[in-house]
Design a protein around this motif. Structure first.
Motif, PDB file in Angstrom:
ATOM      1  N   ALA A 256       0.835  -1.201   0.000  1.00 47.95           N
ATOM      2  CA  ALA A 256       0.000   0.000   0.000  1.00 47.95           C
ATOM      3  C   ALA A 256       0.869   1.249   0.000  1.00 47.95           C
ATOM      4  N   VAL A 257       0.302   2.326  -0.508  1.00 47.94           N
ATOM      5  CA  VAL A 257       0.962   3.636  -0.468  1.00 47.94           C
ATOM      6  C   VAL A 257       0.052   4.576   0.299  1.00 47.94           C
ATOM      7  N   VAL A 258       0.647   5.244   1.293  1.00 51.54           N
ATOM      8  CA  VAL A 258      -0.094   6.177   2.141  1.00 51.54           C
ATOM      9  C   VAL A 258       0.658   7.496   2.167  1.00 51.54           C
ATOM     10  N   ASP A 259      -0.066   8.581   1.965  1.00 56.24           N
ATOM     11  CA  ASP A 259       0.510   9.928   2.069  1.00 56.24           C
ATOM     12  C   ASP A 259       0.166  10.510   3.429  1.00 56.24           C
ATOM     13  N   GLY A 260       1.126  11.215   4.006  1.00 60.48           N
ATOM     14  CA  GLY A 260       0.898  11.910   5.268  1.00 60.48           C
ATOM     15  C   GLY A 260       0.894  13.396   5.042  1.00 60.48           C
ATOM     16  N   GLY A 261      -0.015  14.059   5.718  1.00 63.96           N
ATOM     17  CA  GLY A 261      -0.106  15.510   5.605  1.00 63.96           C
ATOM     18  C   GLY A 261       0.214  16.166   6.928  1.00 63.96           C
ATOM     19  N   THR A 262      -0.259  17.379   7.114  1.00 61.63           N
ATOM     20  CA  THR A 262      -0.006  18.089   8.356  1.00 61.63           C
ATOM     21  C   THR A 262      -0.729  17.398   9.505  1.00 61.63           C
ATOM     22  N   GLY A 263      -0.112  17.478  10.665  1.00 66.89           N
ATOM     23  CA  GLY A 263      -0.694  16.808  11.826  1.00 66.89           C
ATOM     24  C   GLY A 263      -0.675  15.309  11.618  1.00 66.89           C
ATOM     25  N   ARG A 264      -1.808  14.698  11.874  1.00 69.09           N
ATOM     26  CA  ARG A 264      -1.895  13.245  11.728  1.00 69.09           C
ATOM     27  C   ARG A 264      -2.791  12.850  10.552  1.00 69.09           C
ATOM     28  N   THR A 265      -2.931  13.733   9.578  1.00 73.34           N
ATOM     29  CA  THR A 265      -3.773  13.396   8.433  1.00 73.34           C
ATOM     30  C   THR A 265      -3.051  12.380   7.538  1.00 73.34           C
ATOM     31  N   VAL A 266      -3.814  11.408   7.094  1.00 67.09           N
ATOM     32  CA  VAL A 266      -3.279  10.364   6.223  1.00 67.09           C
ATOM     33  C   VAL A 266      -4.268  10.124   5.091  1.00 67.09           C
ATOM     34  N   ARG A 267      -3.716   9.689   3.939  1.00 70.94           N
ATOM     35  CA  ARG A 267      -4.557   9.455   2.773  1.00 70.94           C
ATOM     36  C   ARG A 267      -4.055   8.223   2.037  1.00 70.94           C
ATOM     37  N   CYS A 268      -4.982   7.352   1.688  1.00 76.78           N
ATOM     38  CA  CYS A 268      -4.648   6.160   0.916  1.00 76.78           C
ATOM     39  C   CYS A 268      -4.464   6.543  -0.552  1.00 76.78           C
ATOM     40  N   VAL A 269      -3.322   6.182  -1.109  1.00 74.52           N
ATOM     41  CA  VAL A 269      -3.047   6.422  -2.524  1.00 74.52           C
ATOM     42  C   VAL A 269      -3.396   5.177  -3.329  1.00 74.52           C
ATOM     43  N   ALA A 270      -2.950   4.022  -2.830  1.00 74.15           N
ATOM     44  CA  ALA A 270      -3.207   2.748  -3.527  1.00 74.15           C
ATOM     45  C   ALA A 270      -3.000   1.598  -2.561  1.00 74.15           C
ATOM     46  N   VAL A 271      -3.698   0.505  -2.814  1.00 74.27           N
ATOM     47  CA  VAL A 271      -3.532  -0.695  -1.983  1.00 74.27           C
ATOM     48  C   VAL A 271      -3.854  -1.927  -2.824  1.00 74.27           C
ATOM     49  N   ASP A 272      -3.121  -3.001  -2.565  1.00 76.67           N
ATOM     50  CA  ASP A 272      -3.344  -4.241  -3.300  1.00 76.67           C
ATOM     51  C   ASP A 272      -2.693  -5.382  -2.529  1.00 76.67           C
ATOM     52  N   VAL A 273      -2.864  -6.570  -3.034  1.00 76.47           N
ATOM     53  CA  VAL A 273      -2.214  -7.755  -2.475  1.00 76.47           C
ATOM     54  C   VAL A 273      -1.564  -8.503  -3.627  1.00 76.47           C
ATOM     55  N   VAL A 274      -0.281  -8.779  -3.475  1.00 74.31           N
ATOM     56  CA  VAL A 274       0.452  -9.563  -4.460  1.00 74.31           C
ATOM     57  C   VAL A 274       0.305 -11.018  -4.051  1.00 74.31           C
ATOM     58  N   ARG A 275      -0.174 -11.840  -4.975  1.00 69.24           N
ATOM     59  CA  ARG A 275      -0.376 -13.258  -4.681  1.00 69.24           C
ATOM     60  C   ARG A 275       0.578 -14.099  -5.521  1.00 69.24           C
ATOM     61  N   THR A 276       1.113 -15.155  -4.893  1.00 69.78           N
ATOM     62  CA  THR A 276       1.932 -16.112  -5.632  1.00 69.78           C
ATOM     63  C   THR A 276       1.385 -17.504  -5.357  1.00 69.78           C
ATOM     64  N   PRO A 277       1.466 -18.392  -6.334  1.00 69.39           N
ATOM     65  CA  PRO A 277       0.921 -19.743  -6.154  1.00 69.39           C
ATOM     66  C   PRO A 277       1.760 -20.564  -5.171  1.00 69.39           C
ATOM     67  N   PRO A 278       1.106 -21.177  -4.186  1.00 72.06           N
ATOM     68  CA  PRO A 278       1.839 -21.964  -3.186  1.00 72.06           C
ATOM     69  C   PRO A 278       2.624 -23.134  -3.770  1.00 72.06           C
ATOM     70  N   ASP A 279       2.205 -23.624  -4.931  1.00 76.42           N
ATOM     71  CA  ASP A 279       2.901 -24.767  -5.515  1.00 76.42           C
ATOM     72  C   ASP A 279       4.092 -24.358  -6.395  1.00 76.42           C
ATOM     73  N   ALA A 280       4.307 -23.073  -6.592  1.00 79.26           N
ATOM     74  CA  ALA A 280       5.466 -22.600  -7.375  1.00 79.26           C
ATOM     75  C   ALA A 280       6.723 -22.697  -6.517  1.00 79.26           C
ATOM     76  N   ASP A 281       7.886 -22.773  -7.181  1.00 77.02           N
ATOM     77  CA  ASP A 281       9.131 -22.853  -6.404  1.00 77.02           C
ATOM     78  C   ASP A 281       9.437 -21.505  -5.754  1.00 77.02           C
ATOM     79  N   LEU A 282      10.198 -21.572  -4.679  1.00 78.69           N
ATOM     80  CA  LEU A 282      10.489 -20.387  -3.862  1.00 78.69           C
ATOM     81  C   LEU A 282      11.088 -19.245  -4.669  1.00 78.69           C
TER      82      LEU A 282
END
Length: 194
Positions: A16-42
């Motif tokens: 995820a990407v989060v921007d911080g502003g003045t004080g404690r303000t925060v804003r979500c820029v982007a969020v996702d989950v990267v998935r890999t197949p459990p049966d693939a090699d390391l």
């Protein structure tokens, strides 16, 4: 400040990407989950995580990368995979000259919920509220990545002040020891004078 938060993992890696502003303000820029197949090699799975992180670093240009610090878990295999994914993230950031901050799960929970023992549902609820999201980020790995970004934004100024205070204390200690050593040399020199 823009933070890339990463909840490392091989099967699911929250990012995820989060921007911080003045004080404690925060804003979500982007969020996702990267998935890999459990049966693939390391190696292939780590490469997929690395490629995704590189893409996010290029697209979002963060100032810092915040990664969850791995603690020993009951499942050693899971802990090893998580640590390896975290290492890949740190390497990608280091190649770009970006600072990497590691936060423990309890630090992240405390920063976002006020309790280091909060459960995943509480973290997700608070992340949703703090960022003003219309719906809760799913799965929990996505919410955790956002929480890491928020945690870093709120803890970084405190860490910087603490590091500054420690540096000042070390300098004062060095000066004090130098004065004591000089006084000792003077006193030793007077004792040997005829």
């Amino acid at each position: 400040m823009r933070v890339l938060g990463v909840d490392p993992g091989l099967t699911r890696c929250g990012i995820a990407v989060v921007d911080g502003g003045t004080g404690r303000t925060v804003r979500c820029v982007a969020v996702d989950v990267v998935r890999t197949p459990p049966d693939a090699d390391l190696a292939s799975r780590l490469l997929a995580v690395a490629d995704a992180v590189e893409d996010w670093l290029e697209r979002h240009q963060p100032d810092v990368v915040a990664v969850e610090r791995v603690f020993s878990q009951y499942n050693v295999r899971t802990a090893m995979g998580t640590a390896q994914a975290g290492g890949v993230v740190a390497l990608a950031a280091a190649r770009r000259g970006l600072p990497v901050a590691f936060h423990t799960p309890s630090e992240v929970k405390a920063a976002v919920t006020g309790s280091g023992r909060a459960d995943k549902a509480q973290v997700t609820t608070m992340v949703t509220r703090l960022l003003g999201l219309d719906s809760a980020p799913r799965p929990a790995d996505a919410a955790d990545a956002l929480a890491l970004g928020i945690c870093h934004l709120w803890r970084a100024p405190m860490r910087a002040r603490l590091a500054e205070a420690e540096a000042r204390a070390a300098e004062l200690t060095r000066r004090h020891r130098a004065r004591l050593a000089e006084a000792g040399r003077r006193a030793a020199g007077k004792g040997t004078t005829p």
